[in-house]
Design a protein around this motif. Structure first.
Motif, PDB file in Angstrom:
ATOM      1  N   ARG A 128       0.856  -1.203   0.000  1.00 30.59           N
ATOM      2  CA  ARG A 128       0.000   0.000   0.000  1.00 30.59           C
ATOM      3  C   ARG A 128       0.887   1.246   0.000  1.00 30.59           C
ATOM      4  O   ARG A 128       1.827   1.348   0.788  1.00 30.59           O
ATOM      5  N   TYR A 129       0.555   2.180  -0.878  1.00 32.76           N
ATOM      6  CA  TYR A 129       1.272   3.451  -0.969  1.00 32.76           C
ATOM      7  C   TYR A 129       0.307   4.609  -0.746  1.00 32.76           C
ATOM      8  O   TYR A 129      -0.888   4.507  -1.050  1.00 32.76           O
ATOM      9  N   ARG A 130       0.850   5.699  -0.237  1.00 33.99           N
ATOM     10  CA  ARG A 130       0.101   6.957  -0.160  1.00 33.99           C
ATOM     11  C   ARG A 130       0.946   8.063  -0.788  1.00 33.99           C
ATOM     12  O   ARG A 130       2.160   8.124  -0.570  1.00 33.99           O
ATOM     13  N   TYR A 131       0.246   8.914  -1.552  1.00 30.38           N
ATOM     14  CA  TYR A 131       0.919  10.072  -2.150  1.00 30.38           C
ATOM     15  C   TYR A 131       0.258  11.321  -1.595  1.00 30.38           C
ATOM     16  O   TYR A 131      -0.962  11.484  -1.690  1.00 30.38           O
ATOM     17  N   PHE A 132       1.064  12.222  -1.013  1.00 35.43           N
ATOM     18  CA  PHE A 132       0.564  13.407  -0.331  1.00 35.43           C
ATOM     19  C   PHE A 132       0.788  14.660  -1.171  1.00 35.43           C
ATOM     20  O   PHE A 132       1.887  14.874  -1.704  1.00 35.43           O
ATOM     21  N   GLU A 197      -7.047  14.682   4.054  1.00 34.20           N
ATOM     22  CA  GLU A 197      -6.607  14.391   5.418  1.00 34.20           C
ATOM     23  C   GLU A 197      -6.000  15.661   5.983  1.00 34.20           C
ATOM     24  O   GLU A 197      -4.929  16.083   5.565  1.00 34.20           O
ATOM     25  N   VAL A 202      -4.696  13.364  -0.409  1.00 36.87           N
ATOM     26  CA  VAL A 202      -3.976  12.091  -0.345  1.00 36.87           C
ATOM     27  C   VAL A 202      -4.525  11.123  -1.386  1.00 36.87           C
ATOM     28  O   VAL A 202      -5.744  10.988  -1.537  1.00 36.87           O
ATOM     29  N   TYR A 203      -3.631  10.466  -2.090  1.00 33.34           N
ATOM     30  CA  TYR A 203      -4.020   9.371  -2.980  1.00 33.34           C
ATOM     31  C   TYR A 203      -3.496   8.076  -2.373  1.00 33.34           C
ATOM     32  O   TYR A 203      -2.304   7.944  -2.082  1.00 33.34           O
ATOM     33  N   GLN A 204      -4.394   7.127  -2.163  1.00 29.91           N
ATOM     34  CA  GLN A 204      -4.009   5.819  -1.619  1.00 29.91           C
ATOM     35  C   GLN A 204      -4.255   4.750  -2.665  1.00 29.91           C
ATOM     36  O   GLN A 204      -5.320   4.684  -3.271  1.00 29.91           O
ATOM     37  N   TRP A 263       3.410   2.868   2.489  1.00 28.76           N
ATOM     38  CA  TRP A 263       2.649   3.015   3.721  1.00 28.76           C
ATOM     39  C   TRP A 263       2.685   1.767   4.598  1.00 28.76           C
ATOM     40  O   TRP A 263       2.948   1.830   5.787  1.00 28.76           O
TER      41      TRP A 263
END
Length: 279
Positions: A128-132, A197, A202-204, A263
């Motif tokens: 799982r990745y998150r891009y802020f 958030e 945020v892109y998950q 993440w």
């Protein structure tokens, strides 16, 4: 009179110490790293961990990570595994022991003993990745270090109409780096969503595996198409055309590394993708 030789004095009776397999969960600030993997020219997270383990063990110890993050990419839940012949350290004590030796931009969050054949990369069932992103007014320099800044406020509904398109199994050739050597460009995506958030966008995304720079290429494409689309329906059509083209030139610019975080990693039965490889 025959001389008695005790087992501990006989080199032919000496046995190697049994090895334990230790799993670490690691966080790091990727800003000053050339990536996870060891490289000839550049500082890497893997190398720093192996240097710390060398000091502890007095011999080289190989560390295997669950994912190979690129230069500038961060992690909140990277998983790594190694074998240790040190019997005197309880598994959970590798956290303080390693943190004393590691630089401040790498922290071990947890450590535990796992089955001997555990493999951090091949046993992973989900990544799982998150891009802020910080949007609108210029943020402070601390936020800028870990987000991609855009003065434009994108439409959340338009972004999510495109994020929906990549769910499921697809050929992601459009979003793979030209240097990606994967035999198959097909990947299964189980999560793809934008949300707010606090003050950040945020892109998950989560999937069984990812192509080189796939996540950053997707983000860059979403942001570019969002500016062109008049509504969510049009955005969905545009995104589907780009995905199905399998043409890298149709993708948007690759988003900067600073906003991307590995993440967490999940382990369990693999529903999609190839079965776990035997090591």
């Amino acid at each position: 009179m025959a001389e008695h030789i005790h087992a501990q004095d006989n080199p032919f009776c000496a046995s190697k110490p049994s090895l334990r397999t230790i799993r670490l969960v690691i966080a790091y600030d990727g800003s000053d790293f050339s990536g996870w993997q060891k490289q000839k020219n550049g500082r890497s997270v893997q190398e720093e961990l192996e240097k710390a383990l060398l000091i502890m063990h007095k011999h080289e110890v190989r560390v295997i990570g669950s994912a190979r993050t690129d230069a500038g990419v961060h992690a909140m839940g990277q998983v790594a595994g190694f074998h240790t012949d040190i019997a005197s350290i309880p598994a959970d004590h590798f956290v303080p022991a390693l943190n004393r030796l590691l630089p401040r931009d790498i922290r071990v969050l947890s450590s535990e003993e796992v089955k001997p054949d555990f493999h951090a990369r091949f046993d992973a069932s989900l990544r799982r990745y998150r891009y802020f992103m910080s949007c609108g007014m210029a943020p402070d320099p601390f936020v800028l270090r870990y987000t991609h800044f855009s003065p434009h406020y994108p439409s959340l509904s338009i972004l999510n109409s495109m994020a929906f398109v990549v769910l499921g199994e697809h050929d992601f050739s459009t979003f793979a780096s030209a240097q990606d050597k994967s035999e198959s460009k097909c990947r299964f995506i189980s999560e793809s969503v934008f949300f707010l958030e606090r003050a950040l966008l945020v892109y998950q995304i989560a999937g069984n595996a990812f192509l080189w720079r796939q996540v950053r290429s997707l983000v860059g494409t979403f942001l570019e198409l969002e500016k062109k689309a008049k509504n969510p329906c049009e955005a969905e059509v545009m995104m589907r055309e780009v995905l199905e083209s399998k043409d890298r030139s149709k993708a948007g610019p690759t988003a900067p590394a600073c906003g991307l975080f590995l993440w967490n990693i999940e382990y369990g039965e693999r529903v999609h993708g190839h079965p776990a490889k035997a090591v």
